[in-house]
Design an enzyme around this catalytic site. Structure first.
Site, PDB file in Angstrom:
ATOM      1  N   ARG A 315      34.138  86.721  23.688  1.00 35.28           N
ATOM      2  CA  ARG A 315      33.043  87.273  24.491  1.00 35.28           C
ATOM      3  C   ARG A 315      32.093  86.178  24.967  1.00 35.28           C
ATOM      4  O   ARG A 315      31.351  86.366  25.922  1.00 35.28           O
ATOM      5  CB  ARG A 315      32.282  88.321  23.676  1.00 35.28           C
ATOM      6  N   LEU A 319      33.489  86.548  30.323  1.00 40.50           N
ATOM      7  CA  LEU A 319      32.532  87.068  31.284  1.00 40.50           C
ATOM      8  C   LEU A 319      31.387  86.095  31.564  1.00 40.50           C
ATOM      9  O   LEU A 319      30.915  86.033  32.709  1.00 40.50           O
ATOM     10  CB  LEU A 319      32.014  88.420  30.814  1.00 40.50           C
ATOM     11  N   VAL A 437      32.029  96.113  30.742  1.00 43.69           N
ATOM     12  CA  VAL A 437      33.127  95.865  29.805  1.00 43.69           C
ATOM     13  C   VAL A 437      32.698  94.942  28.667  1.00 43.69           C
ATOM     14  O   VAL A 437      31.664  94.294  28.718  1.00 43.69           O
ATOM     15  CB  VAL A 437      34.347  95.275  30.532  1.00 43.69           C
ATOM     16  N   GLU A 438      33.541  94.893  27.631  1.00 45.82           N
ATOM     17  CA  GLU A 438      33.296  94.102  26.418  1.00 45.82           C
ATOM     18  C   GLU A 438      31.957  94.457  25.779  1.00 45.82           C
ATOM     19  O   GLU A 438      31.246  93.619  25.245  1.00 45.82           O
ATOM     20  CB  GLU A 438      33.370  92.600  26.706  1.00 45.82           C
ATOM     21  N   GLY A 439      31.614  95.741  25.818  1.00 46.07           N
ATOM     22  CA  GLY A 439      30.353  96.214  25.261  1.00 46.07           C
ATOM     23  C   GLY A 439      29.336  96.398  26.372  1.00 46.07           C
ATOM     24  O   GLY A 439      28.899  95.432  26.987  1.00 46.07           O
TER      25      GLY A 439
END
Length: 743
Positions: A315, A319, A437-439
């Protein structure tokens, strides 16, 4: 004395902690224990050790990594037509897929012994950053297999047999991976998934085999529609007690070939008009042999821990790389466009309203690039800073949104008309995807950053919570009794430091040696580190477990921690670059904006503190003078804007890694026009002094006729005028192209 203390102080305190703190679930514990602490722990100590951060030095690429950036990455960018991918074919051309596989873009992080590139996190990040400045679709396609996915999980947790078989196939693209985590019932709360597997015996390769019968429904799965191997997360149960005495075994992760009987790969999702492959999949009564579990049978039930560990690193790269690339591209193109585009016979970048927006874009790009570099540098050292990765994901994507919004406003009509010449549209459309995305950022900000950071980074709190959770009360009392004196002394020092730096406005805080005029900013970060640490102690002491439910308070405290991290990285980057005087406007703008945000967040915490009297005391003790730092002045804003509109080493340093386009595309046209306009500025001034303020082929000819300029200057000015005319054009289409089958 020790026994008396345990009886009258420690044991009652332990009972109080057990009553105040909510129970910690297994998934919460694994999330808190995932990854590691790093500079975030220093920032929540109240007295950061700057040597720990500054001594790491800048990130560096090996010769091989740089050659890959200059070679295959550059070539891939040249191959890509983002408009065609996004609006015509909705897929990468076959030759691009083949090139990605051939050059092992899917194996960036896979070690060389398995056929991968074996590159560092810094190289991984730089590759994704550059590709993302050309195409978010290609950037996502490359980054997903190298972040949270089967490859990373196999490298960390797979058996040797699994590694030997799958990693070479993932590296050369023989297998295309995806990872199935999100389901309709469980998005950000992935631990609540209802996808279920049951331990049983089944037939595999003609033999009776121990395995699992799994049913699932996943969605939003990137690369899912084209994947050949699915990393699958599900909850595993053992009602017949085949594996042991427990029925609920926990989240388990397995590798499932997508051609397995019972697996259904659904149609595609269209994610905000982005053309990367994304879609749902289902499994109905799929028999999964136990050997397909990543790491084998011993990793049954350890899936959540595996996922949290992988996310702690991935993470912080994927991103943030995409966001950094987008912000740098926005900075470079918007600065150029503001220089060449004129209204009322002057460049729009000379209007002060535009200058402020340009400065904000420059500041965001500078901060994101700085934090991106520092984070990947830590990852190069083998660290997996979970809280910092969450900070980077949330604030990088939010920063990208602000930078692109400002860029769109400055470009105005140029940016809102779609077509091949529009280089901002796809980045703009990609922002909601990156933020989600990714939380999801809302939950990451309000629940994770401070909620996880306050516990993980505290020198004693996690151990105290574990003591309270200990079923052996005597062991819990012994542990707490050892921690209690240390924690009390920590609180005393935190209080004194926070009050002193608050009342003296950080004037007497320390700063590292050799940082020159930037020392004042180190002192301010030390000041607010002390205040944040004190506020955290008071919040934990007075609110206890209730703090977990005060999401607005937690979010603001998380914002303070995040700004402290981002600004720390900005100072580190300035020092790593040699503290160039020319870059000082960027530093000044970024630091002032971030410090002002810290003050706003803290004052809002004090104003809204659930126990009003406590909030008032915190305000009085730590920020008695209210706001002491204001955002950048107009002069500083103009200086930052000028940096984007003027060719210089600073501009190139800020936007390094941006793909500058193929001949004739939108970015290239703006770059060419910018270069020609800057090269002919002196001749243009001659025209203005002669009373000709408009700039076009016609007015250049008029200036030559009046002998205001020479023929050589007229030729160059004419080329510049033509270049500007081409750069400001927007696309238009035949009616039938857009009307489809409409008659």
């Amino acid at each position: 004395m020790s026994d008396l203390r345990k009886k009258w102080i420690t044991r009652p305190l332990l009972n109080l902690i057990r009553k105040v703190l909510p129970p910690i679930s297994d998934t919460e514990r694994e999330a808190m224990e995932a990854g590691e602490v790093w500079w975030d722990a220093q920032l929540l100590s109240g007295k950061p050790d700057w040597e720990q951060l500054l001594s790491m030095g800048p990130p560096k690429l090996t010769d091989e990594e740089q050659a890959f950036l200059d070679g295959p990455v550059e070539e891939l960018c040249r191959m890509v037509d983002d408009w065609k991918i996004s609006f015509e074919t909705h897929d990468l051309p076959e030759e691009v897929w083949d090139f990605i596989k051939k050059e092992r873009f899917f194996g960036i992080i896979i070690p060389k012994e398995y056929g991968g590139l074996g590159f560092s996190p810094t190289a991984h990040a730089e590759i994704v950053t550059k590709i993302s400045t050309r195409s978010t679709t290609v950037g996502v396609t490359v980054m997903v297999p190298n972040s949270l996915g089967p490859g990373e999980l196999l490298m960390a947790h797979g058996t040797e047999e699994q590694k030997d078989y799958y990693l070479p196939r993932l590296a050369d693209g023989s297998e295309i991976p995806c990872f199935g985590l999100t389901s309709p019932e469980a998005g950000s709360d992935a631990a609540s998934m209802v996808d279920r597997g049951v331990v049983c015996y089944g037939e595999y390769k003609g033999e009776k085999t121990l395995g699992m019968r799994v049913n699932w429904h996943k969605r939003y799965i990137t690369l899912g529609p084209v994947a050949t191997i699915l990393g699958l997360a599900f909850k595993l149960y053992d009602p017949d007690r085949i594996l042991g005495d427990e029925e609920e075994l926990g989240i388990t992760v397995a590798l499932v070939p997508t051609d397995t009987e019972g697996v259904t790969i659904g149609q595609r999702h269209l994610a905000a008009l982005q053309a990367f492959m994304n879609g749902p999949n289902w499994g109905k009564d799929v028999f999964v042999p136990m050997e397909w579990v990543i790491g084998g049978r011993e990793n049954v039930g350890r899936g959540w821990h595996m996922l949290m560990s992988a996310l702690a690193a991935g993470r912080g790269i994927s991103l943030p790389s995409l966001s950094t690339g987008g912000a740098k591209m926005a900075a470079r193109t918007t600065g150029a466009y503001a220089r060449i585009r004129e209204q009322f016979s002057i460049p729009i970048g000379k209007f002060e309203g535009v200058q402020r927006r340009l400065a904000e874009i420059a500041g965001i790009a500078y901060v994101l690039d700085s934090a991106h570099k520092a984070t990947t540098r830590a990852l190069d050292e083998g660290l997996k800073p979970a809280v910092i990765s969450a900070i980077m994901k949330a604030h990088a994507t939010n920063g990208l949104r602000q930078a692109v919004n400002d860029a769109m406003d400055i470009h105005a009509g140029k940016a809102v008309i779609d077509g091949p010449l529009n280089y901002l549209g796809n980045v703009y459309r990609a922002v909601p995807v990156a933020i989600t995305v990714e939380g999801a950022n809302i939950l990451t900000r309000s629940l994770m950053i401070f909620g996880q950071g306050a516990i993980r980074c505290h020198p004693y709190l996690l151990d105290e919570m574990m003591a309270a959770e200990n079923d052996d009360e005597e062991a819990g009392v012994d542990t707490l009794d050892k921690l209690l004196p240390k924690h009390i002394w920590f609180q005393i020092k935190t209080f004194l430091r926070g009050v002193f730096h608050g009342w003296t406005v950080g004037l007497f805080a320390s700063s590292p040696r050799g940082v020159g005029k930037a020392a004042k900013y180190y002192r301010q970060l030390n000041r607010y580190s002390a205040i944040l640490t004190l506020t955290t102690e008071v919040a934990l002491l007075t609110l206890g477990g209730e703090l977990k439910r005060k999401e607005m308070i937690s979010a603001r405290l998380g914002d303070v921690l995040s700004e402290l991290y981002l600004l720390s990285c900005t100072l580190k980057r300035f020092k790593d670059d040699g503290s160039p005087k020319e870059d000082r406007p960027l530093l000044e703008f970024a630091m002032r904006a971030g410090l002002h945000n810290i003050e706003v967040s803290l004052l809002e915490v004090f104003q809204n503190f659930p126990i009003r009297f406590v909030g008032q005391l915190l305000h009085f003790f730590t920020m008695p003078w209210g706001h002491s730092i204001h955002t950048a002045s107009d002069r500083q804003s103009r200086a930052c804007a000028d940096l984007l509109m003027t060719p210089s080493d600073t501009r190139d340093r800020l936007t390094r890694g941006v793909f500058l386009g193929n001949p004739g595309d939108g970015v290239d046209l703006v770059e060419q026009a910018f270069s020609k306009v800057c090269d002919t500025e002196e001749a243009r001034d001659k025209m203005k002094r002669g009373g000709i303020r408009m700039f076009s082929r016609k007015t250049v000819d008029e200036a030559l006729e009046k002998k205001l300029i020479s023929e050589e200057e007229a030729d160059r000015l004419g080329e510049a005028a033509d270049a500007v005319d081409m750069a400001i054009q927007v696309d238009h289409f035949e009616f039938d192209e857009l009307a489809g089958n409409r008659k």
